[in-house]
Write an enzyme that holds these catalytic residues in place. Structure first.
Site, PDB file in Angstrom:
ATOM      1  N   SER A  69       0.989  -1.317   0.016  1.00  0.00           N
ATOM      2  CA  SER A  69      -0.118   0.091  -0.123  1.00  0.00           C
ATOM      3  C   SER A  69       0.845   1.239  -0.107  1.00  0.00           C
ATOM      4  O   SER A  69       1.580   1.528  -1.032  1.00  0.00           O
ATOM      5  CB  SER A  69      -0.968   0.036   1.351  1.00  0.00           C
ATOM      6  OG  SER A  69      -1.968   0.983   1.079  1.00  0.00           O
ATOM      7  N   ASP A  79      10.013   5.139 -10.366  1.00  0.00           N
ATOM      8  CA  ASP A  79       9.558   5.693 -11.467  1.00  0.00           C
ATOM      9  C   ASP A  79      10.286   6.834 -12.035  1.00  0.00           C
ATOM     10  O   ASP A  79      10.764   7.168 -13.051  1.00  0.00           O
ATOM     11  CB  ASP A  79       7.988   6.077 -11.400  1.00  0.00           C
ATOM     12  CG  ASP A  79       7.106   4.732 -11.725  1.00  0.00           C
ATOM     13  OD1 ASP A  79       7.735   3.636 -11.907  1.00  0.00           O
ATOM     14  OD2 ASP A  79       5.911   4.789 -11.760  1.00  0.00           O
ATOM     15  N   LYS A 107      -0.493  -4.397  -3.266  1.00  0.00           N
ATOM     16  CA  LYS A 107      -1.968  -3.620  -2.996  1.00  0.00           C
ATOM     17  C   LYS A 107      -1.996  -2.441  -3.428  1.00  0.00           C
ATOM     18  O   LYS A 107      -1.416  -1.276  -2.930  1.00  0.00           O
ATOM     19  CB  LYS A 107      -2.114  -3.636  -1.327  1.00  0.00           C
ATOM     20  CG  LYS A 107      -3.334  -3.035  -0.901  1.00  0.00           C
ATOM     21  CD  LYS A 107      -3.535  -2.883   0.471  1.00  0.00           C
ATOM     22  CE  LYS A 107      -4.960  -2.194   1.083  1.00  0.00           C
ATOM     23  NZ  LYS A 107      -5.034  -0.809   0.747  1.00  0.00           N
TER      24      LYS A 107
END
Length: 606
Positions: free
Chosen positions: A303, A314, A328
């Site tokens: 999460s 990224d 998740k």
């Protein structure tokens, strides 16, 4: 009579369900009214539920307390939606929120139940217990008028009787070593902080380490304090440990990622059926936007942890080290019900800056969903990164055009296999019986004052306290009294091993092939004597493997014991500062952190 009951039953509420629509009859003012409901019309569900409740309320054989039934029904119905939508009863709401809110009302101690006794292992600094002089090692024997030993000495008993509203009083009686009489304290409960940063420290003159347990309301205050102190000590590079961190508040995850990213960078976005795309963008306020960064993750990182690790991966801001994260990618919002109970309902999916949704599939039901981690062990993923299926359809690109993957967790840049060598049968038995904790607590019960005198601070302890052969032999002896005996395998046991395998072979001629002995059978048709020789050799090899496993396990036990002594003498943060010495992931993270060429090769911004 049966006919009259039947008429009455169906006269109260008559519902029939077709394939494409719902037709219902209800009685209003003595007149039947027909209702035609289209498929997926929410009224269809409401009428059916209403009919069911009316039947139970008016026709069932006895009076029924409907609330517990409804609560169980809500729990099961939410399970049909997704694995993370849950119902929380009113009595459980406060406790379920404690780890995220960051505090609870209590007396300010950490404890363990040891040999039917509640033993205080840590006293929270500034809390009501510390102010009264309660000490680690004290044993709670009474809470108010209730005895707190033997059958009463349970974690649930302590929570129910020591916790309470701020300002309320609880009386405890404590037994302290060296004091003949029980010590009675009247403690006024207060707000007790729950920290989310497990520990932080300088590894050396340039490299720092922070371990975060969860994303709570106090997290950013703790993180900024840790960063400020570490930078004040000369920190230039950082290992940020998110292993085992199951998440928390989304906005806190965004704030944390903002500490590492320059301004105007997309951190995460989310969208759902009733949730239009919402983006979260970094600001210019980050406290660690410059400097080499390594983030540790594993299968327990979920999460909010995946939001942070996905964002820095990224944007090529950090090297990720460890194993594939949990997966998740669903966002829950809490909705309060009239009785103060709560539904945490999934309202959106979140996506990393490159567009990855890292939610793993859950179409096969809850059991399959939560068996995923075990399946990773079975499929070999915990040992070999090549075992992870990464199709091109899940391929995305970082800002620097590195390939990253979605669809079931965040894949690290550097894989760390799980360390199975340290987990011998002996070590598993020690854990099962809580023997390590018991030994440390009982040793401290006898020698706490001496140890505190010899090692007044953690630095002195870390550099000079040794778990030597004498201590280990004492531990083995103690473990034996607890029914856990140290296993040193001997070659002579090969005879027993041989007899057992020959018996199995006689019962099943395919045994050799099933145990990967097929290549031996291809060479010759073995006599029983030849088979015996081979099996004896395999038994010796197995004995040696077990001996080696025990040796590595013993090395791990030594460090575990030292870490537990540190925890009980100085506090939980120091436990991690000891176990890092045998932490494979930590060592590989440090190697990556110090490898400037690797950062340049991967085009990681620092």
């Amino acid at each position: 009579m049966l006919r009259k009951i039947g008429i009455l039953l169906f006269g109260i509420f008559n519902v029939s369900v077709g394939l494409s629509s719902v037709h219902a009859q209800r009685i209003i003012g003595g007149q039947k009214q027909n209702i035609s409901l289209e498929k997926n019309d929410p009224r269809a569900v409401e009428h059916k539920m209403g009919a069911w409740m009316q039947l139970v309320r008016h026709v069932y054989v006895e009076e029924v307390d409907m609330l517990p039934i409804i609560e169980k029904g809500m729990t099961e119905m939410l399970k049909q939606l997704d694995p993370h939508s849950v119902y929380i009863s009113a009595k459980d709401v406060e406790r379920s929120n404690e780890p995220l809110v960051g505090n609870f009302d209590g007396i300010g101690v950490s404890f363990q139940v040891l040999n039917d006794t509640i033993v205080i292992i840590d006293v929270i600094s500034g809390g009501p217990s510390e102010k009264l002089g309660i000490l680690p090692g004290d044993k709670i024997v009474r809470i108010d008028t209730l005895g707190a030993t033997k059958d009463s000495a349970t974690t649930d008993f302590v929570f129910r009787h020591l916790r309470g509203k701020k300002g309320s009083m609880v009386e405890v009686e404590i037994k302290r070593k060296g004091v003949d009489k029980g010590l009675v304290y009247k403690i006024i409960r207060d707000k007790i902080p729950l920290t989310s940063v497990d520990t932080y420290f300088m590894i050396d003159k340039k490299n720092g380490y922070i371990r975060l347990d969860r994303f709570s309301r106090t997290t950013m205050e703790e993180i900024r304090k840790a960063l400020a102190e570490l930078k004040g000590q000369g920190m230039q590079n950082l290992i940020f440990d998110l292993r085992g961190n199951s998440g928390g508040y989304l906005d806190v995850a965004v704030e944390l990622a903002d500490e590492f990213l320059p301004e105007e960078k997309l951190v995460v976005y989310m969208k759902g059926k009733a949730q239009p795309r919402q983006e979260f963008i970094s600001t210019s306020k980050g406290d660690f936007e410059k400097g080499r960064l390594v983030v540790l993750i594993d299968e327990g990182s979920a999460s909010a942890s995946e939001i942070v690790s996905g964002a820095v991966q990224d944007w090529d801001r950090a090297i990720l080290v460890g194993r594939r994260s949990f997966g998740k990618g669903l966002v829950q919002r809490p909705f309060d019900l009239p009785d103060q109970s709560n539904i945490r309902l999934t309202t959106a999916r979140y996506y990393t800056p490159s567009g990855r949704c890292i939610q793993k599939p859950y179409n096969d039901g809850l059991e399959s969903y939560y068996s995923d981690i075990m399946n990773r062990y079975t499929h070999g993923e915990m040992l070999h990164p090549d075992s992870v299926a990464l199709p091109d359809s899940l391929k995305y690109f970082s800002a620097g055009r590195r390939v990253v993957y979605g669809g079931g967790g965040i894949m690290p840049d550097i894989f760390v296999a799980i360390d199975t060598q340290r987990i011998s049968d002996y070590y598993v038995d020690l854990l099962r019986n809580n023997t390590l904790n018991k030994y440390v607590m009982e040793t401290l019960d006898k020698n706490r004052a001496t140890l505190q005198k010899d090692y007044p601070d953690f630095k002195t302890f870390y550099e000079n306290f040794k778990i030597d052969e004498k201590v280990m032999n004492d531990f083995y002896k103690y473990a034996g009294t607890q029914g856990v005996n140290h296993r040193n395998f001997k070659v002579e046991k090969a005879d027993v091993y041989l007899k057992d395998l020959i018996k199995e072979m006689e019962a099943d001629t395919t045994l050799l092939a099933s145990k990967n002995y097929e290549e031996y059978m291809k060479k010759v048709w073995w006599s029983e004597e030849k088979i015996g020789e081979f099996l004896r050799k395999k038994a010796i090899e197995e004995d040696q493997r077990q001996i080696e496993s025990n040796r590595k396990s013993d090395e791990y036990i030594e460090v575990q014991l030292k870490a537990l002594f540190a925890r009980n003498l100085y506090g939980m943060p120091y436990y991690y500062q000891v176990v890092k010495d045998i932490d494979k992931g930590y060592k590989q993270a440090l190697e990556a952190l110090e490898n400037k060429k690797l950062f340049d090769k991967l085009n990681i911004q620092y």
